[in-house]
Design a protein around this motif. Structure first.
Motif, PDB file in Angstrom:
ATOM      1  N   ALA A 262      -3.548 -56.121  57.467  1.00  0.00           N
ATOM      2  CA  ALA A 262      -3.978 -55.676  56.141  1.00  0.00           C
ATOM      3  C   ALA A 262      -3.615 -54.214  55.922  1.00  0.00           C
ATOM      4  CB  ALA A 262      -5.486 -55.877  55.994  1.00  0.00           C
ATOM      5  N   ARG A 263      -3.810 -53.378  56.954  1.00  0.00           N
ATOM      6  CA  ARG A 263      -3.452 -51.963  56.822  1.00  0.00           C
ATOM      7  C   ARG A 263      -1.938 -51.790  56.690  1.00  0.00           C
ATOM      8  NH1 ARG A 263      -7.717 -50.553  60.809  1.00  0.00           N
ATOM      9  NH2 ARG A 263      -9.373 -49.447  59.678  1.00  0.00           N
ATOM     10  N   ARG A 264      -1.169 -52.510  57.468  1.00  0.00           N
ATOM     11  CA  ARG A 264       0.288 -52.418  57.383  1.00  0.00           C
ATOM     12  C   ARG A 264       0.774 -52.875  56.009  1.00  0.00           C
ATOM     13  NH1 ARG A 264       2.841 -55.738  62.088  1.00  0.00           N
ATOM     14  NH2 ARG A 264       4.730 -54.984  61.044  1.00  0.00           N
ATOM     15  N   THR A 265       0.165 -53.917  55.487  1.00  0.00           N
ATOM     16  CA  THR A 265       0.513 -54.384  54.142  1.00  0.00           C
ATOM     17  C   THR A 265       0.296 -53.279  53.122  1.00  0.00           C
ATOM     18  OG1 THR A 265      -0.018 -56.692  54.648  1.00  0.00           O
ATOM     19  CG2 THR A 265      -0.081 -56.035  52.336  1.00  0.00           C
ATOM     20  N   THR A 266      -0.834 -52.585  53.229  1.00  0.00           N
ATOM     21  CA  THR A 266      -1.158 -51.544  52.255  1.00  0.00           C
ATOM     22  C   THR A 266      -0.169 -50.388  52.332  1.00  0.00           C
ATOM     23  OG1 THR A 266      -3.470 -52.130  52.640  1.00  0.00           O
ATOM     24  CG2 THR A 266      -3.052 -50.175  51.325  1.00  0.00           C
ATOM     25  N   LEU A 267       0.263 -50.029  53.525  1.00  0.00           N
ATOM     26  CA  LEU A 267       1.255 -48.953  53.666  1.00  0.00           C
ATOM     27  C   LEU A 267       2.565 -49.321  52.978  1.00  0.00           C
ATOM     28  CD1 LEU A 267       0.757 -47.768  57.368  1.00  0.00           C
ATOM     29  CD2 LEU A 267       0.423 -46.407  55.293  1.00  0.00           C
ATOM     30  N   VAL A 268       3.015 -50.548  53.172  1.00  0.00           N
ATOM     31  CA  VAL A 268       4.261 -50.984  52.527  1.00  0.00           C
ATOM     32  C   VAL A 268       4.083 -51.025  51.007  1.00  0.00           C
ATOM     33  CG1 VAL A 268       5.991 -52.819  52.379  1.00  0.00           C
ATOM     34  CG2 VAL A 268       4.913 -52.309  54.572  1.00  0.00           C
ATOM     35  N   VAL A 269       2.921 -51.454  50.541  1.00  0.00           N
ATOM     36  CA  VAL A 269       2.651 -51.482  49.100  1.00  0.00           C
ATOM     37  C   VAL A 269       2.761 -50.082  48.506  1.00  0.00           C
ATOM     38  CG1 VAL A 269       0.869 -51.854  47.356  1.00  0.00           C
ATOM     39  CG2 VAL A 269       1.243 -53.562  49.124  1.00  0.00           C
ATOM     40  N   LEU A 270       2.215 -49.086  49.181  1.00  0.00           N
ATOM     41  CA  LEU A 270       2.305 -47.710  48.696  1.00  0.00           C
ATOM     42  C   LEU A 270       3.759 -47.293  48.486  1.00  0.00           C
ATOM     43  CD1 LEU A 270      -0.459 -45.971  50.830  1.00  0.00           C
ATOM     44  CD2 LEU A 270      -0.331 -45.976  48.341  1.00  0.00           C
ATOM     45  N   ALA A 271       4.624 -47.651  49.423  1.00  0.00           N
ATOM     46  CA  ALA A 271       6.043 -47.313  49.282  1.00  0.00           C
ATOM     47  C   ALA A 271       6.685 -48.054  48.121  1.00  0.00           C
ATOM     48  CB  ALA A 271       6.778 -47.631  50.583  1.00  0.00           C
ATOM     49  N   LEU A 272       6.396 -49.343  47.988  1.00  0.00           N
ATOM     50  CA  LEU A 272       7.001 -50.135  46.916  1.00  0.00           C
ATOM     51  C   LEU A 272       6.554 -49.647  45.540  1.00  0.00           C
ATOM     52  CD1 LEU A 272       6.738 -53.766  48.372  1.00  0.00           C
ATOM     53  CD2 LEU A 272       8.680 -52.209  48.438  1.00  0.00           C
ATOM     54  N   LEU A 273       5.271 -49.337  45.405  1.00  0.00           N
ATOM     55  CA  LEU A 273       4.775 -48.854  44.117  1.00  0.00           C
ATOM     56  C   LEU A 273       5.333 -47.467  43.803  1.00  0.00           C
ATOM     57  CD1 LEU A 273       0.993 -49.892  44.132  1.00  0.00           C
ATOM     58  CD2 LEU A 273       2.962 -51.141  43.246  1.00  0.00           C
ATOM     59  N   GLY A 274       5.411 -46.616  44.819  1.00  0.00           N
ATOM     60  CA  GLY A 274       5.945 -45.273  44.597  1.00  0.00           C
ATOM     61  C   GLY A 274       7.361 -45.299  44.051  1.00  0.00           C
ATOM     62  N   VAL A 275       8.184 -46.190  44.576  1.00  0.00           N
ATOM     63  CA  VAL A 275       9.559 -46.313  44.083  1.00  0.00           C
ATOM     64  C   VAL A 275       9.571 -46.822  42.643  1.00  0.00           C
ATOM     65  CG1 VAL A 275      11.729 -47.570  44.384  1.00  0.00           C
ATOM     66  CG2 VAL A 275      10.550 -46.628  46.378  1.00  0.00           C
ATOM     67  N   PHE A 276       8.786 -47.849  42.376  1.00  0.00           N
ATOM     68  CA  PHE A 276       8.803 -48.454  41.041  1.00  0.00           C
ATOM     69  C   PHE A 276       8.357 -47.467  39.974  1.00  0.00           C
ATOM     70  CE2 PHE A 276       7.023 -50.734  37.475  1.00  0.00           C
ATOM     71  CZ  PHE A 276       7.938 -51.745  37.244  1.00  0.00           C
ATOM     72  N   TYR A 277       7.289 -46.719  40.247  1.00  0.00           N
ATOM     73  CA  TYR A 277       6.699 -45.867  39.213  1.00  0.00           C
ATOM     74  C   TYR A 277       7.518 -44.612  38.919  1.00  0.00           C
ATOM     75  CZ  TYR A 277       2.400 -48.552  38.695  1.00  0.00           C
ATOM     76  OH  TYR A 277       1.483 -49.524  38.401  1.00  0.00           O
ATOM     77  N   LEU A 278       8.608 -44.409  39.630  1.00  0.00           N
ATOM     78  CA  LEU A 278       9.533 -43.341  39.253  1.00  0.00           C
ATOM     79  C   LEU A 278      10.312 -43.690  37.983  1.00  0.00           C
ATOM     80  CD1 LEU A 278      11.047 -42.419  42.743  1.00  0.00           C
ATOM     81  CD2 LEU A 278       9.411 -41.060  41.414  1.00  0.00           C
ATOM     82  N   LEU A 279      10.397 -44.977  37.664  1.00  0.00           N
ATOM     83  CA  LEU A 279      11.321 -45.424  36.620  1.00  0.00           C
ATOM     84  C   LEU A 279      10.755 -45.387  35.197  1.00  0.00           C
ATOM     85  CD1 LEU A 279      12.865 -48.453  38.579  1.00  0.00           C
ATOM     86  CD2 LEU A 279      13.557 -46.042  38.595  1.00  0.00           C
ATOM     87  N   PRO A 280       9.547 -45.914  34.916  1.00  0.00           N
ATOM     88  CA  PRO A 280       9.070 -45.911  33.517  1.00  0.00           C
ATOM     89  C   PRO A 280       9.028 -44.535  32.860  1.00  0.00           C
ATOM     90  CG  PRO A 280       7.738 -47.402  34.837  1.00  0.00           C
ATOM     91  CD  PRO A 280       8.615 -46.663  35.792  1.00  0.00           C
ATOM     92  N   PRO A 281       8.610 -43.442  33.558  1.00  0.00           N
ATOM     93  CA  PRO A 281       8.637 -42.129  32.897  1.00  0.00           C
ATOM     94  C   PRO A 281      10.035 -41.695  32.476  1.00  0.00           C
ATOM     95  CG  PRO A 281       7.196 -42.056  34.816  1.00  0.00           C
ATOM     96  CD  PRO A 281       7.933 -43.359  34.873  1.00  0.00           C
ATOM     97  N   ALA A 282      11.050 -42.129  33.223  1.00  0.00           N
ATOM     98  CA  ALA A 282      12.421 -41.792  32.841  1.00  0.00           C
ATOM     99  C   ALA A 282      12.800 -42.480  31.531  1.00  0.00           C
ATOM    100  CB  ALA A 282      13.393 -42.184  33.954  1.00  0.00           C
ATOM    101  N   TYR A 283      12.356 -43.721  31.349  1.00  0.00           N
ATOM    102  CA  TYR A 283      12.578 -44.399  30.076  1.00  0.00           C
ATOM    103  C   TYR A 283      11.884 -43.651  28.938  1.00  0.00           C
ATOM    104  CZ  TYR A 283      14.761 -48.652  31.923  1.00  0.00           C
ATOM    105  OH  TYR A 283      15.636 -49.551  32.485  1.00  0.00           O
ATOM    106  N   ALA A 284      10.669 -43.147  29.206  1.00  0.00           N
ATOM    107  CA  ALA A 284       9.939 -42.414  28.176  1.00  0.00           C
ATOM    108  C   ALA A 284      10.675 -41.145  27.787  1.00  0.00           C
ATOM    109  CB  ALA A 284       8.535 -42.078  28.681  1.00  0.00           C
ATOM    110  N   ALA A 285      11.218 -40.438  28.761  1.00  0.00           N
ATOM    111  CA  ALA A 285      11.956 -39.208  28.462  1.00  0.00           C
ATOM    112  C   ALA A 285      13.200 -39.511  27.626  1.00  0.00           C
ATOM    113  CB  ALA A 285      12.340 -38.502  29.759  1.00  0.00           C
ATOM    114  N   LEU A 286      13.920 -40.576  27.974  1.00  0.00           N
ATOM    115  CA  LEU A 286      15.085 -40.961  27.177  1.00  0.00           C
ATOM    116  C   LEU A 286      14.659 -41.412  25.779  1.00  0.00           C
ATOM    117  CD1 LEU A 286      17.142 -42.944  29.856  1.00  0.00           C
ATOM    118  CD2 LEU A 286      17.697 -40.699  28.889  1.00  0.00           C
ATOM    119  N   GLY A 287      13.494 -42.052  25.687  1.00  0.00           N
ATOM    120  CA  GLY A 287      12.995 -42.486  24.389  1.00  0.00           C
ATOM    121  C   GLY A 287      12.730 -41.318  23.452  1.00  0.00           C
ATOM    122  N   ARG A 288      12.305 -40.187  24.013  1.00  0.00           N
ATOM    123  CA  ARG A 288      12.089 -39.004  23.184  1.00  0.00           C
ATOM    124  C   ARG A 288      13.384 -38.542  22.516  1.00  0.00           C
ATOM    125  NH1 ARG A 288       7.292 -36.084  21.720  1.00  0.00           N
ATOM    126  NH2 ARG A 288       5.719 -37.551  22.429  1.00  0.00           N
TER     127      ARG A 288
END
Length: 503
Positions: A262-288
């Protein structure tokens, strides 16, 4: 507008989802397979599946729309949603897995020895699950209308049918494979178009915001003095602490083989979410720069879907839009599937299972009936209710989870003196406090003044209220501490290897 790429994208995602779910069906035989995949999912697969179901409509569409309209203040949403897993990792993941429970109500009953506490948790799981499902169905309607010009009702109906087919056929075992696939599809669906759009942006001379030339939109501090700062802090509390109380998140940790996994799963989740959440703000900046007309409009949630066609002409723009549409539709399907399983698991144990004369694990038939109820109620509500805004509705679900299950889990795992009376009183206090915000939002109440601010973001006061109520009432009822508390606490905090050695 060429709707063909969007139609093809939605059809392919639906077919792939059903095909993978059907393939996973051969592994689903028992009730344990349907509810927790027989607790045998390895950390890497489980982390991808968690990423698939956690990155919902709010993550795929809502974050970009919020940052587009309100600026970097709204980055607290993805930061909080990611950091919530760090809190989960440190305080909850391993002990919760060692509890041996199938659902949050199971944990409450095992820890407190109270059917009343179990019933209160069951009601809250269903309420939070339905509140979280609502924006998934609404987002599906927005996506199909934007991408292919379909009527708004078609999105909720399509998602509901696909989810029902998948979940009722194979349960958690099948959905695990589906959600893992959908995480990587969603990441690709944002990453590839963004790379193309950034190349176009550089080729255009890197234009800046056309909506606010002073750049004030990107200042990462809440505006509006005291009310603005309160809103930011309340949002932080809701997102940091709400993750551990979300039923579809918690149930995933029951599928791990042991606490270490369970702990190992959570560590991998943190990495996967961190990568994904870099992208939507970039779309917002281009939208401006390329979609200033969407700033502050009711259509800001569809920025990610419309930006490719605004920046790239012809077939290439249509193909990029099709890819983003596929990712958005995968987001609705994966999150809806996880929520349906979480809600159906509770309903099958405490409601539909009784229709079959079954108790506790309810049985496969009761689980399937529970799934139908879990999906149809929010789907019908999405067709009738006003659009709250995708990220706003999810934010309210986080606030309710943070105000109810977060205090229960923290105290239940780490404080021996918690009693059933204290737990129920705290759940009621936190549920009513945060629930008032949900009612306020559904009723379209005004957000002006401190009253509106406190109801718009209730976590900063509803979480302390619930926590304090649990502690005070427990201290006033010391005779209600269950006799098995010490033994269960040892089990929660003892690694499985030590338990086996002792055995």
């Amino acid at each position: 507008m060429d709707a063909v790429p969007g139609i093809v994208a939605v059809a392919l995602v639906a077919v792939a989802t059903l095909a993978i779910g059907t393939w996973g069906l051969r592994f689903s035989r028992t009730t344990s397979d349907f509810m927790v995949a027989s607790r045998s999912v390895n950390p890497r697969l489980n982390a991808s599946a968690i990423g698939g179901e956690y990155l919902s409509a709010a993550s795929f569409l809502g974050v970009a729309g919020l940052v587009l309209t309100f600026g970097a203040d709204m980055l607290w949403y993805p930061i909080g949603w990611t950091a919530g897993y760090l809190v989960l990792l440190v305080l909850v993941a391993a002990p919760l897995r060692r509890s041996g429970a199938y659902t949050l109500p199971d944990f409450a009953e095992a820890r407190l020895g109270s059917r009343t506490a179990r019933a209160a948790c069951s009601v809250l799981v269903v309420a939070i699950g339905w509140l979280y499902l609502l924006p998934q169905f609404q987002g599906a309607g927005l996506t199909l209308r934007s991408a292919v010009g379909a009527p708004v009702w078609l999105g909720p109906v399509t998602v509901a049918l696909v989810v029902l087919a998948n979940v009722t056929s194979g349960g958690m075992r099948s959905i695990t494979f589906v959600q893992a696939f959908q995480y990587w599809l969603k990441l690709t669906a944002l990453l590839v178009p963004l790379a193309v759009l950034l190349i176009v942006w550089v080729g255009d001379g890197s234009p800046g915001s056309r909506a606010t030339g002073d750049g004030s939109w990107s200042v990462p501090l809440a505006a509006g003095g005291g009310p603005g700062l309160y809103t930011t802090y309340s949002l932080i509390v809701a997102t940091f602490l709400g993750t551990m109380g979300l039923p579809h998140v918690v149930v995933r940790f029951y599928t791990n083989p042991d606490g270490r996994a369970a702990r190992r799963t959570t560590l991998v989740v943190l990495a996967l979410l961190g990568v994904f959440y870099l992208l939507p703000p970039a779309y917002a900046a281009l939208g401006r720069a390329y979609a200033p007309d969407l700033v502050g409009s009711a259509r800001s949630d569809v920025l990610v879907l419309e930006l490719p066609r605004l920046m790239v002409d012809g077939l290439a723009g249509d193909l990029l839009t099709g890819l983003v549409t596929a990712g958005a539709f995968a987001a609705f399907l994966s999150t809806s599937s996880g929520l349906a399983i979480a809600v159906a698991g509770v309903l099958s144990q405490d409601v539909t299972g009784r229709a079959y004369g079954e108790r506790r694990l309810g049985g496969v038939a009761a689980f399937r009936l529970g799934t139908v109820v879990a999906v149809l109620v929010p789907a019908l509500t999405a067709l009738a209710a006003p659009n709250l805004g995708v990220a706003r509705a999810v934010g309210l679900a986080f606030a309710v989870a943070a105000s109810t299950f977060c205090p229960l889990l923290l105290l239940g795992i780490w404080w021996r003196r918690l009693t059933d009376a204290g737990a129920v009183a705290g759940l009621v206090a936190g549920g009513l406090g945060s629930g008032s915000a949900v009612v306020h939002a559904l009723a379209g109440g005004p957000a002006s003044g401190w009253g509106g601010v406190l109801l718009a973001q209730p976590a900063a006061w509803s979480v302390p209220l619930a926590l304090a109520t649990m502690v005070v009432v427990s201290l006033l009822t010391p005779d209600r501490v269950p006799a098995h508390t010490r033994r269960l606490m040892v089990r929660l905090h003892t690694p499985e290897t030590v338990q086996l050695d002792r055995g």
